[in-house]
Design a protein around this motif. Structure first.
Motif, PDB file in Angstrom:
ATOM      1  N   GLU A 144       0.807  -1.222   0.153  1.00 47.34           N
ATOM      2  CA  GLU A 144       0.044  -0.056   0.109  1.00 47.34           C
ATOM      3  C   GLU A 144       0.869   1.413   0.087  1.00 47.34           C
ATOM      4  OE1 GLU A 144      -3.018   0.742  -0.515  1.00 47.34           O
ATOM      5  OE2 GLU A 144      -4.100  -1.405   0.182  1.00 47.34           O
ATOM      6  N   ARG A 147       1.937   3.327  -3.508  1.00 45.61           N
ATOM      7  CA  ARG A 147       1.163   4.195  -4.312  1.00 45.61           C
ATOM      8  C   ARG A 147       1.850   5.563  -4.827  1.00 45.61           C
ATOM      9  NH1 ARG A 147      -3.699   3.037  -5.459  1.00 45.61           N
ATOM     10  NH2 ARG A 147      -3.816   1.608  -3.622  1.00 45.61           N
ATOM     11  N   TYR A 170      -2.014  -1.457  -6.562  1.00 43.08           N
ATOM     12  CA  TYR A 170      -1.539  -0.554  -5.674  1.00 43.08           C
ATOM     13  C   TYR A 170      -0.975   0.708  -6.098  1.00 43.08           C
ATOM     14  CZ  TYR A 170      -1.796  -4.659  -2.681  1.00 43.08           C
ATOM     15  OH  TYR A 170      -2.308  -5.732  -1.736  1.00 43.08           O
TER      16      TYR A 170
END
Length: 485
Positions: A144, A147, A170
């Motif tokens: 995560e 990004r 992601y």
């Protein structure tokens, strides 16, 4: 190591049983009736150059690693000999396709796409993928956190396949590179925030102070196998399977894995001078090959260039056309294309392997000859036409006038350009590392693939190039002054 995740569940490296029961049975049957077809034969095996701990060079320059130990032990038990060619992964596959090598062992994942081209052995390692970041990076801990950022992975590897499979989910970008060491440098420099790589390669690199740390659990990966061309060398493949089964049965297989993967020895930080001392013998060997291939190639290029240069100024349109075509072809195409063509393409066309020195000399000499042709043409045409006319008026024929009057003056004009071309050729020889020619930069690549000190190693290589080029320039200028007074 490469394309495609087969979906196999990665087994812990401490488990010696990596094959299906039928493979074990096959190994037991083969133990009773070994494949005698390989007994006493010599096989050439291609491998990668920078994939520690599977293949890399130790401090003494010896090629070592899991793959190397396995293939050598198999060869010993099955009674055949192996010659290892360290080429780089993509070059090794091209060498296999062109029959320059008999097989490839290079952390190569077994995929359906590859099975259409190659025959694979029983799997000898179950791999997986992990993500790592710079040691001082506390911001990236999960997918995560990627990004909007850039990550890197090895071209064609399981790491690249996995990274691409989750990139959209992601929201990150994947920048592939062709070597683990350069990927790690990209992360340490901040140009990428993370790297996806095979977990044993990452673990080994971290133990060797590559400046990274793993931040995710291992993802399931594919199986590594030994490969031969489709329908070729079945006896070699059978011997590998038999030998692999025996290594697993007697515990040697697990001992090999434990050597490199079970609590690998943490290497203490060493100084720049220690690195220089340890790497100097290998770098000097590479430098010797660089100077020798450059000298041979330049001599050949001069002969071809002089011939084509005279053809270029010929009054015969056919001869001029031959020289012009030669120049356009070799000056208008990249040198690296010809390196691959001579070393991999010609064997595929003729069915006969070509020595790497022959391929290297052809590549450098023909490329440089195209430039020398134009140097010769320009120098001859720059000589005052009145010189030729005066010589002819004194009774000398055209050939004698060219030999005694025009060409000596032309050589004085072309000498600085020829010196410059010699220096360019010496630097261009570094491109030969793409076909596994052991020149200076190739040796540097071998060194930093094992110790991950890429910046310092390349600095040493650059200094060596600089010193040699300066000495060569001074020598060439001295010769120029001596003979062109």
């Amino acid at each position: 190591m490469l394309l495609g995740v087969t979906g196999a569940v990665a087994a812990p490296v401490t488990t010696p049983q990596g094959s299906a029961p039928s493979q074990t049975i096959l190994g037991q049957e083969a133990a009773v009736q070994p494949p005698l077809a390989v007994d006493g034969k010599d096989y050439v095996i291609g491998t990668d150059t920078t994939f520690a701990p599977f293949e890399f060079r130790d401090g003494s320059g010896e090629l070592t690693g899991i793959d190397m130990d396995i293939i050598r032990e198999v060869a010993k038990t099955q009674g055949f000999q192996v010659q290892i060619k360290s080429l780089g992964f993509n070059a090794a596959l091209q060498a296999l396709s062109s029959n320059q090598v008999d097989g490839v062992i290079a952390g190569m994942s077994i995929t359906d796409a590859r099975k259409a081209i190659y025959d694979f052995s029983d799997p000898y390692f179950e791999s997986g993928v992990q993500m790592a970041v710079a040691k001082n990076n506390e911001d990236i801990k999960t997918y995560e956190d990627l990004r909007g950022k850039t990550v890197t992975a090895k071209t064609g590897s399981e790491g690249e396949t996995f990274a691409n499979s989750i990139a959209d989910q992601y929201g990150f970008t994947v920048q592939p590179l062709d070597q683990s060491a350069t990927m790690y440098e990209l992360v340490k420099s901040g140009n990428a925030v993370a790297v996806f790589d095979d977990y044993p390669v990452l673990a080994y690199g971290i133990s060797q102070n590559n400046g990274l740390k793993a931040v995710t659990d291992k993802e399931a990966g594919g199986s590594y196998g030994f490969a031969v061309n489709k329908g070729q060398n079945p006896e070699l493949l059978a011997a590998f399977n038999t030998g692999l089964a025996e290594l697993k049965d007697n515990g040697q297989y697990q001992a090999i894995l434990d050597t490199y993967l079970k609590n690998p020895e943490q290497v203490a930080e060493s100084s720049f001078w220690d690195l220089l001392g340890n790497s100097f013998p290998a770098l000097m060997k590479g430098l010797g090959n660089t100077v020798l291939v450059t000298a041979i190639s330049f001599a050949v290029a001069m002969v071809i260039g002089l011939l084509m240069g005279f053809l270029k100024i010929s009054t015969n349109i056919v001869l001029r056309g031959v020289a012009t075509t030669f120049v356009n072809i070799f000056r208008g195409t990249p040198l690296l294309v010809w390196a691959f063509f001579f070393y991999f393409g010609i064997p595929q066309l003729t069915g006969q392997p070509i020595d790497i020195w022959v391929a290297a000399v052809l590549t450098l000499s023909l490329n440089s000859a195209a430039y020398i042709t134009e140097i010769v043409r320009g120098a001859i045409q720059s000589v005052d036409p009145g010189q030729l006319e005066a010589s002819r008026s004194l009774g000398l024929g055209y050939n004698k006038s060219m030999q005694k009057v025009v060409v000596p003056q032309a050589f004085k004009i072309m000498t600085p350009s020829l010196i410059n071309q010699l220096i360019i050729m010496l630097k261009d020889s570094s491109l030969l590392l793409a076909i596994g020619f052991a020149e200076l930069l190739y040796q540097g690549q071998q060194i930093y693939a094992g110790n991950f000190r890429i910046t310092e190693t390349l600095f040493i290589v650059a200094v060596m190039y600089f010193v040699v080029i300066m000495l060569l320039t001074k020598l060439a200028n001295a010769v120029d002054k001596r003979f062109n007074k």
